[in-house]
Design a protein around this motif. Structure first.
Motif, PDB file in Angstrom:
ATOM      1  N   TYR A  21       0.575  -1.793  -0.296  1.00 10.28           N
ATOM      2  CA  TYR A  21       0.070   0.255  -0.506  1.00 10.28           C
ATOM      3  C   TYR A  21       0.965   0.858   0.218  1.00 10.28           C
ATOM      4  CZ  TYR A  21      -3.150   3.397   2.271  1.00 10.28           C
ATOM      5  OH  TYR A  21      -4.406   4.914   2.090  1.00 10.28           O
ATOM      6  N   LEU A  22       1.873   1.134   0.604  1.00 13.31           N
ATOM      7  CA  LEU A  22       2.925   2.892   0.785  1.00 13.31           C
ATOM      8  C   LEU A  22       3.635   3.005  -0.181  1.00 13.31           C
ATOM      9  CD1 LEU A  22       4.049   1.655   4.483  1.00 13.31           C
ATOM     10  CD2 LEU A  22       2.125   3.433   3.576  1.00 13.31           C
ATOM     11  N   SER A  24       2.256   3.017  -3.395  1.00 11.72           N
ATOM     12  CA  SER A  24       1.950   3.770  -4.201  1.00 11.72           C
ATOM     13  C   SER A  24       0.085   3.997  -3.037  1.00 11.72           C
ATOM     14  CB  SER A  24       0.661   3.024  -5.174  1.00 11.72           C
ATOM     15  OG  SER A  24       0.303   1.904  -4.464  1.00 11.72           O
ATOM     16  N   TRP A  25       1.575   4.949  -2.173  1.00 10.84           N
ATOM     17  CA  TRP A  25       0.129   5.689  -1.262  1.00 10.84           C
ATOM     18  C   TRP A  25      -0.415   6.984  -2.035  1.00 10.84           C
ATOM     19  CZ3 TRP A  25       1.743  10.844   0.359  1.00 10.84           C
ATOM     20  CH2 TRP A  25       2.437  11.304  -0.005  1.00 10.84           C
ATOM     21  N   ARG A  26       0.398   7.673  -2.762  1.00 11.75           N
ATOM     22  CA  ARG A  26      -0.536   8.710  -3.305  1.00 11.75           C
ATOM     23  C   ARG A  26      -1.483   8.870  -4.028  1.00 11.75           C
ATOM     24  NH1 ARG A  26       5.041   9.229  -3.682  1.00 11.75           N
ATOM     25  NH2 ARG A  26       6.065  11.226  -3.105  1.00 11.75           N
ATOM     26  N   ASN A  28      -3.724   5.812  -3.672  1.00 11.86           N
ATOM     27  CA  ASN A  28      -4.695   5.219  -2.827  1.00 11.86           C
ATOM     28  C   ASN A  28      -5.094   6.409  -1.454  1.00 11.86           C
ATOM     29  OD1 ASN A  28      -3.653   2.745  -3.689  1.00 11.86           O
ATOM     30  ND2 ASN A  28      -2.155   3.027  -2.011  1.00 11.86           N
ATOM     31  N   LEU A  29      -4.630   7.476  -1.776  1.00 12.03           N
ATOM     32  CA  LEU A  29      -4.988   8.722  -0.664  1.00 12.03           C
ATOM     33  C   LEU A  29      -5.835   9.557  -1.304  1.00 12.03           C
ATOM     34  CD1 LEU A  29      -2.106   9.469   1.276  1.00 12.03           C
ATOM     35  CD2 LEU A  29      -3.632   7.731   2.152  1.00 12.03           C
ATOM     36  N   ARG A 118      -8.064  -0.002   6.364  1.00 11.15           N
ATOM     37  CA  ARG A 118      -7.880   0.557   5.662  1.00 11.15           C
ATOM     38  C   ARG A 118      -9.393   1.142   5.931  1.00 11.15           C
ATOM     39  NH1 ARG A 118      -6.706  -0.057  -0.274  1.00 11.15           N
ATOM     40  NH2 ARG A 118      -7.542   1.646  -0.205  1.00 11.15           N
ATOM     41  N   ILE A 121      -7.803   4.204   8.468  1.00 17.13           N
ATOM     42  CA  ILE A 121      -6.995   5.127   7.275  1.00 17.13           C
ATOM     43  C   ILE A 121      -8.335   5.768   6.651  1.00 17.13           C
ATOM     44  CG2 ILE A 121      -5.183   5.452   5.382  1.00 17.13           C
ATOM     45  CD1 ILE A 121      -4.013   3.647   5.841  1.00 17.13           C
TER      46      ILE A 121
END
Length: 257
Positions: A21-22, A24-26, A28-29, A118, A121
């Protein structure tokens, strides 16, 4: 009772998903950060301009906690349906992990814990936006973040039960349309639950998890409805453990041939 072969290695599976996940965090957020803004503008301030108040609460403040509840539901449910199915069937991630000392139950438990994360988050990203718009009360709304993890465990366990029985990835559309969509509409999200006929109210409180999650979120953000808060927490605490164990059993039945 918890399975004997369930240990802390489940957190290793959780950590594996976190690391992915981290990377591609941009991307995902983006969705959880902007989704509440769109809903608040379109429904809270748009539709809300035609609705003065509901039970003495401005409409935009009435739907704000429901938006958090919906985000919590979607984040964990779709992570443990589409996401878990892809890791299980297409990427063969489950097969690779089970080749190590990690058991099948630990893989599934790790997936459910990741689905709950998730949800946490999503709630953590939404809360500052809602605070910025001034539609939630502080400091009680901060309890939404740990509650999101608990509610995420519930929806992730439900999702994993569906993942264990669907024949293919396209079949995830059935629980999405027949289970998630009705909850989205009839769980007291955009109008009070007591506006529904009494049988539908009883059905929502008995069988729709989102109704209780909405009630808890609404109580925490509005500092009202404490009896519904207690009912919601009790319902979630009673229902989540058996669903978690059922998910483990059903997934083992599917994966062990």
């Amino acid at each position: 009772m918890m399975p004997e072969n369930l240990s802390r290695l489940a957190w290793a599976v959780w950590r594996r998903n976190l690391d992915v996940y981290l990377k591609s965090w941009r991307v995902n957020l983006l969705t959880p950060a902007f989704e509440p803004v769109l809903y608040l503008l379109a429904l809270g301030f748009g539709v809300g301009s035609y609705i003065s108040e509901i039970d003495g609460v401005p409409y935009v403040r009435f739907i704000a906690p429901a938006l958090v509840a919906i985000s919590v539901m979607n984040a964990s449910f779709f992570e443990c349906t589409y996401g878990s199915y892809v890791r299980m069937y297409y990427q063969k991630t489950f097969d690779a992990i089970v080749a190590t000392p990690v058991s099948i139950e630990e893989v599934i438990a790790g997936e459910i814990l990741w689905g709950a994360t998730r949800s946490l988050i999503s709630a953590s990203l939404m809360l500052p936006v809602l605070v910025l718009f001034g539609v939630v009360a502080l400091p009680s709304s901060l309890f939404l973040i740990p509650f999101a993890f608990a509610a995420g465990l519930l929806f992730a366990s439900i999702a994993m039960c569906f993942t264990s029985i669907i024949p293919n990835i396209e079949s995830i559309n059935y629980p999405a349309f027949l289970f998630i969509t009705p909850m989205f509409l009839f769980s007291g999200t955009f109008f009070p639950l007591d506006l529904l006929p009494a049988p539908l109210q009883a059905l929502a409180l008995a069988a729709l998890p989102l109704a209780h999650v909405v009630n808890v979120c609404r109580a925490l953000t509005l500092m009202a409805g404490w009896e519904l808060l207690a009912l919601g927490l009790a319902w979630i605490a009673v229902v989540t453990p058996p669903l978690f164990l059922l998910a483990l059993r059903l997934m083992r039945r599917r994966l062990v041939v």
